[in-house]
Design a protein around this motif. Structure first.
Motif, PDB file in Angstrom:
ATOM      1  N   VAL A  39       0.736  -1.299  -0.046  1.00  0.00           N
ATOM      2  CA  VAL A  39       0.135  -0.147  -0.063  1.00  0.00           C
ATOM      3  C   VAL A  39       0.814   1.287  -0.032  1.00  0.00           C
ATOM      4  CG1 VAL A  39      -1.643   1.432   1.242  1.00  0.00           C
ATOM      5  CG2 VAL A  39      -2.096  -1.221   1.257  1.00  0.00           C
ATOM      6  N   VAL A  40       1.902   1.404   0.900  1.00  0.00           N
ATOM      7  CA  VAL A  40       2.876   2.616   0.704  1.00  0.00           C
ATOM      8  C   VAL A  40       3.504   2.666  -0.542  1.00  0.00           C
ATOM      9  CG1 VAL A  40       5.004   3.388   1.870  1.00  0.00           C
ATOM     10  CG2 VAL A  40       3.231   2.251   3.252  1.00  0.00           C
ATOM     11  N   GLN A  41       3.931   1.460  -1.281  1.00  0.00           N
ATOM     12  CA  GLN A  41       4.479   1.707  -2.378  1.00  0.00           C
ATOM     13  C   GLN A  41       3.437   2.078  -3.725  1.00  0.00           C
ATOM     14  OE1 GLN A  41       8.065   0.826  -3.041  1.00  0.00           O
ATOM     15  NE2 GLN A  41       7.265   2.352  -4.901  1.00  0.00           N
ATOM     16  N   LEU A  42       2.386   1.556  -3.515  1.00  0.00           N
ATOM     17  CA  LEU A  42       1.327   2.088  -4.417  1.00  0.00           C
ATOM     18  C   LEU A  42       1.233   3.576  -4.336  1.00  0.00           C
ATOM     19  CD1 LEU A  42      -1.162  -1.027  -4.286  1.00  0.00           C
ATOM     20  CD2 LEU A  42       0.353  -0.183  -6.493  1.00  0.00           C
ATOM     21  N   LYS A  43       0.878   4.147  -3.002  1.00  0.00           N
ATOM     22  CA  LYS A  43       0.648   5.503  -2.525  1.00  0.00           C
ATOM     23  C   LYS A  43       1.692   6.104  -3.198  1.00  0.00           C
ATOM     24  CE  LYS A  43      -0.411   8.577   1.102  1.00  0.00           C
ATOM     25  NZ  LYS A  43      -0.457   8.882   2.498  1.00  0.00           N
ATOM     26  N   LYS A  44       2.977   5.924  -3.109  1.00  0.00           N
ATOM     27  CA  LYS A  44       4.143   6.677  -3.460  1.00  0.00           C
ATOM     28  C   LYS A  44       4.172   6.815  -4.863  1.00  0.00           C
ATOM     29  CE  LYS A  44       8.914   6.325  -3.065  1.00  0.00           C
ATOM     30  NZ  LYS A  44      10.340   5.461  -2.402  1.00  0.00           N
ATOM     31  N   ASP A  45       3.706   5.666  -5.666  1.00  0.00           N
ATOM     32  CA  ASP A  45       3.743   5.694  -7.009  1.00  0.00           C
ATOM     33  C   ASP A  45       2.535   6.449  -7.832  1.00  0.00           C
ATOM     34  OD1 ASP A  45       6.124   4.209  -6.816  1.00  0.00           O
ATOM     35  OD2 ASP A  45       5.148   2.284  -7.344  1.00  0.00           O
ATOM     36  N   PRO A 105      -7.954  -1.628  -4.337  1.00  0.00           N
ATOM     37  CA  PRO A 105      -8.162  -3.175  -5.076  1.00  0.00           C
ATOM     38  C   PRO A 105      -7.551  -3.979  -4.205  1.00  0.00           C
ATOM     39  CG  PRO A 105      -7.801  -1.616  -7.059  1.00  0.00           C
ATOM     40  CD  PRO A 105      -7.715  -0.843  -5.739  1.00  0.00           C
ATOM     41  N   ILE A 106      -6.254  -3.736  -3.751  1.00  0.00           N
ATOM     42  CA  ILE A 106      -5.297  -4.539  -2.967  1.00  0.00           C
ATOM     43  C   ILE A 106      -5.985  -4.720  -1.443  1.00  0.00           C
ATOM     44  CG2 ILE A 106      -3.807  -2.867  -1.667  1.00  0.00           C
ATOM     45  CD1 ILE A 106      -2.690  -6.077  -3.236  1.00  0.00           C
ATOM     46  N   LEU A 107      -6.663  -3.675  -1.140  1.00  0.00           N
ATOM     47  CA  LEU A 107      -7.476  -4.032  -0.002  1.00  0.00           C
ATOM     48  C   LEU A 107      -8.751  -5.011  -0.003  1.00  0.00           C
ATOM     49  CD1 LEU A 107      -8.286  -3.403   3.098  1.00  0.00           C
ATOM     50  CD2 LEU A 107      -9.698  -1.484   1.917  1.00  0.00           C
ATOM     51  N   LEU A 108      -9.291  -4.714  -0.949  1.00  0.00           N
ATOM     52  CA  LEU A 108     -10.478  -5.666  -1.301  1.00  0.00           C
ATOM     53  C   LEU A 108      -9.941  -7.237  -1.632  1.00  0.00           C
ATOM     54  CD1 LEU A 108     -12.712  -3.319  -3.525  1.00  0.00           C
ATOM     55  CD2 LEU A 108     -12.777  -3.831  -0.983  1.00  0.00           C
ATOM     56  N   TYR A 112      -5.689   1.539   6.514  1.00  0.00           N
ATOM     57  CA  TYR A 112      -5.767   3.034   6.680  1.00  0.00           C
ATOM     58  C   TYR A 112      -4.328   3.370   7.242  1.00  0.00           C
ATOM     59  CZ  TYR A 112     -10.475   3.273   4.901  1.00  0.00           C
ATOM     60  OH  TYR A 112     -11.402   3.240   3.987  1.00  0.00           O
ATOM     61  N   LEU A 113      -3.959   2.564   8.394  1.00  0.00           N
ATOM     62  CA  LEU A 113      -2.792   3.085   8.998  1.00  0.00           C
ATOM     63  C   LEU A 113      -1.690   3.239   8.143  1.00  0.00           C
ATOM     64  CD1 LEU A 113      -1.366   3.271  11.728  1.00  0.00           C
ATOM     65  CD2 LEU A 113      -0.692   1.015  11.362  1.00  0.00           C
ATOM     66  N   SER A 114      -1.562   2.375   6.880  1.00  0.00           N
ATOM     67  CA  SER A 114      -0.558   2.675   5.985  1.00  0.00           C
ATOM     68  C   SER A 114      -0.748   3.964   5.087  1.00  0.00           C
ATOM     69  CB  SER A 114      -0.615   1.155   4.884  1.00  0.00           C
ATOM     70  OG  SER A 114      -0.456   0.101   5.569  1.00  0.00           O
ATOM     71  N   LEU A 115      -2.036   4.251   5.197  1.00  0.00           N
ATOM     72  CA  LEU A 115      -2.221   5.469   4.183  1.00  0.00           C
ATOM     73  C   LEU A 115      -2.324   6.770   5.312  1.00  0.00           C
ATOM     74  CD1 LEU A 115      -5.193   4.241   2.237  1.00  0.00           C
ATOM     75  CD2 LEU A 115      -3.004   4.595   1.415  1.00  0.00           C
ATOM     76  N   ASP A 116      -1.690   6.474   6.456  1.00  0.00           N
ATOM     77  CA  ASP A 116      -1.755   7.812   7.542  1.00  0.00           C
ATOM     78  C   ASP A 116      -3.238   8.403   7.845  1.00  0.00           C
ATOM     79  OD1 ASP A 116       1.012   7.666   7.546  1.00  0.00           O
ATOM     80  OD2 ASP A 116       1.171   8.841   5.797  1.00  0.00           O
ATOM     81  N   LYS A 117      -4.261   7.523   7.767  1.00  0.00           N
ATOM     82  CA  LYS A 117      -5.434   7.869   8.235  1.00  0.00           C
ATOM     83  C   LYS A 117      -5.864   6.881   9.523  1.00  0.00           C
ATOM     84  CE  LYS A 117      -7.384   8.684   3.381  1.00  0.00           C
ATOM     85  NZ  LYS A 117      -8.237   8.495   2.326  1.00  0.00           N
ATOM     86  N   TYR A 118      -6.062   7.774  10.409  1.00  0.00           N
ATOM     87  CA  TYR A 118      -6.063   7.144  11.881  1.00  0.00           C
ATOM     88  C   TYR A 118      -7.496   6.899  12.711  1.00  0.00           C
ATOM     89  CZ  TYR A 118      -1.260   8.538  11.030  1.00  0.00           C
ATOM     90  OH  TYR A 118      -0.149   8.707  10.513  1.00  0.00           O
ATOM     91  N   VAL A 119      -8.560   7.309  11.868  1.00  0.00           N
ATOM     92  CA  VAL A 119      -9.763   7.032  12.562  1.00  0.00           C
ATOM     93  C   VAL A 119     -10.088   5.572  12.868  1.00  0.00           C
ATOM     94  CG1 VAL A 119     -12.273   7.148  12.338  1.00  0.00           C
ATOM     95  CG2 VAL A 119     -10.794   9.026  11.648  1.00  0.00           C
ATOM     96  N   PRO A 120      -9.899   4.583  11.965  1.00  0.00           N
ATOM     97  CA  PRO A 120      -9.885   3.139  12.416  1.00  0.00           C
ATOM     98  C   PRO A 120      -9.183   3.066  13.370  1.00  0.00           C
ATOM     99  CG  PRO A 120     -10.016   3.586   9.976  1.00  0.00           C
ATOM    100  CD  PRO A 120      -9.538   4.859  10.711  1.00  0.00           C
ATOM    101  N   VAL A 121      -7.873   3.345  13.537  1.00  0.00           N
ATOM    102  CA  VAL A 121      -7.029   2.874  14.594  1.00  0.00           C
ATOM    103  C   VAL A 121      -7.779   3.285  15.844  1.00  0.00           C
ATOM    104  CG1 VAL A 121      -4.789   3.287  15.354  1.00  0.00           C
ATOM    105  CG2 VAL A 121      -4.982   3.016  13.143  1.00  0.00           C
TER     106      VAL A 121
END
Length: 417
Positions: free
Chosen positions: A279-285, A291-294, A354-363
């Motif tokens: 996820v971090v690599q896909l976001k970086k690119d 799709p990878i989550l699902l 979401y942690l990988s995307l720096d979104k923290y509400v689910p955490v």
């Protein structure tokens, strides 16, 4: 020989080799626990389960360092990466030494609270903690750089050494079983260090990182630490509380139930290990990550469903096969515990994504419902059945709010899938 190697590289991806390795490691860890359960019996196994639970708690705490290392091993390069790794090792050392000191110092109190036969087991366990943290940072580098063969090897050496050393000492020496298990765990931390990237390890290097990098690392570390705390609460609070509130016999029975039911979580864990760097690599690119989550959610939901159904239709056969007739009274609870774990495993995939995307509400949501689980068990623990039912309730509520957040956050993307 070269032709075979080429064929393997062509048709078998490193990710598939890693997943196979994780299955082997989890299988070995399961064998370790199953043999302990059969050899020791419910009462002594309760003490063993406390040490294994402490090991799981330690793994979640150290996972904070591993995930931080993995993420920024993807993002950082060159001198910045080397400075970052040295900084992580230094922080891991100080934190682990503090943890080690606290566990050793309060070993008598831990023995009293958890009703164990020995305080020495906590002393030995505590002394091994710094080795485990170094091992976790080392694994974070392998995970982030996708050096999956080396990552697999560290897990294998840890598992195999613990298995062999523990049962060799059990067979050869007449010592308290809890002390023997602690010795096996301690030795496995040292074996799990290999292969170790010594070139990246330097306390003399000046760790100069700019303010923006430090802020990124600090924020991710804090939220990851918080999330791993929720993992500790949800995954291990039930065993620790049962050991406190119930007698050793019932605690041993419950530990066997938890071990079987948690197979769902341990299988889900290998997908999580692959999910974060992808996820971090896909976001970086600049590529879509949904799709990878699902894909991983479908994998986990399918595996969870199959395990829950197996536990529903064949509970007595599963428990008798794995632990023996002494534990068969737990059969009616098996599918219920597997259900709670399966629901949590699915929720966990969303939180890590979401942690990988720096979104923290689910955490934060995971933390709230983890605490809810603890509070419910503290106030309602009239039977082991009630303990399991409360976990199902807490995990269903967690999944509902995680899915609600997911659909609200991804309305547009979902329309185009």
């Amino acid at each position: 020989m070269n032709a075979i190697t080429t064929l393997i590289k062509k048709y078998i991806k490193p990710e598939q080799i890693f997943m196979l390795s994780v299955l082997v490691v989890n299988g070995g860890n399961y064998l370790y626990n199953l043999l302990l359960g059969r050899i020791l019996g419910p009462e002594k196994f309760a003490d063993a389960a406390i040490l294994v639970t402490f090991l799981l708690v330690l793994s979640f705490i150290a996972m904070t360092f591993q995930l931080v290392t993995a993420k920024f091993s993807v993002l950082f390069e060159g001198k910045v990466f080397k400075n970052f790794i040295s900084l992580v090792y230094k922080n891991a050392l100080w934190f682990s030494v503090l943890m080690s000191f606290l566990i050793v110092f309060f070993s008598k109190e831990l023995q009293s609270f958890f009703n164990t036969s020995s305080s020495t087991m906590f002393v030995i366990f505590g002394l091994g903690i710094p080795f485990y943290f170094f091992m976790s940072v080392n694994r974070g580098v392998f995970q982030g750089k996708k050096e999956l063969s080396s990552l697999s090897f560290t897990y294998q050496t840890e598992m195999i050494s613990r298995l062999i050393i523990t049962f060799a000492i059990l067979y050869l020496l007449d010592l308290d079983s809890s002390v023997i298990i602690a010795i096996g765990i301690f030795c496995s931390f040292i074996f799990g260090l290999f292969p170790f990237k010594f070139k990246l390890f330097s306390f003399s290097r000046k760790n100069k990182l700019d303010i923006d990098h430090k802020k990124l690392i600090r924020n991710f570390f804090i939220i990851t630490a918080f999330y791993e705390l929720t993992q500790i609460i949800i995954n291990n609070s039930d065993i620790l509380l049962v050991k406190h509130f119930f007698d050793s016999y019932d605690a041993g029975l419950y530990a066997s139930l938890a071990l079987i039911g948690r197979i769902v979580y341990f299988i889900a864990w290998m997908f999580v290990m692959l999910l974060l760097p992808e996820v971090v690599q896909l976001k970086k690119d600049g590529k879509p990550t949904l799709p990878i989550l699902l894909k991983y959610v479908i994998y986990i939901a399918t595996i969870s469903g199959l395990i829950i159904l197996s536990c529903y239709f064949f509970p007595e056969q599963i428990i008798t096969l794995l632990f023996g007739g002494s534990y068969v009274s737990m059969a009616p609870l098996l599918w219920k515990y597997a259900l709670a774990t399966g629901i949590f495993a699915i929720s966990n995939i969303f939180a890590y994504y979401y942690l990988s995307l720096d979104k923290y509400v689910p955490v934060v949501l995971s933390g709230i419902f983890g605490l809810l689980q603890v509070v419910l068990i503290i106030f309602f623990h009239n039977s082991l059945l009630e303990v399991v039912q409360l976990q199902i309730l807490a995990m269903v509520l967690l999944l509902v709010v995680q899915l609600t957040f997911f659909f609200i956050s991804n309305k547009k993307e979902i329309k185009y899938l």
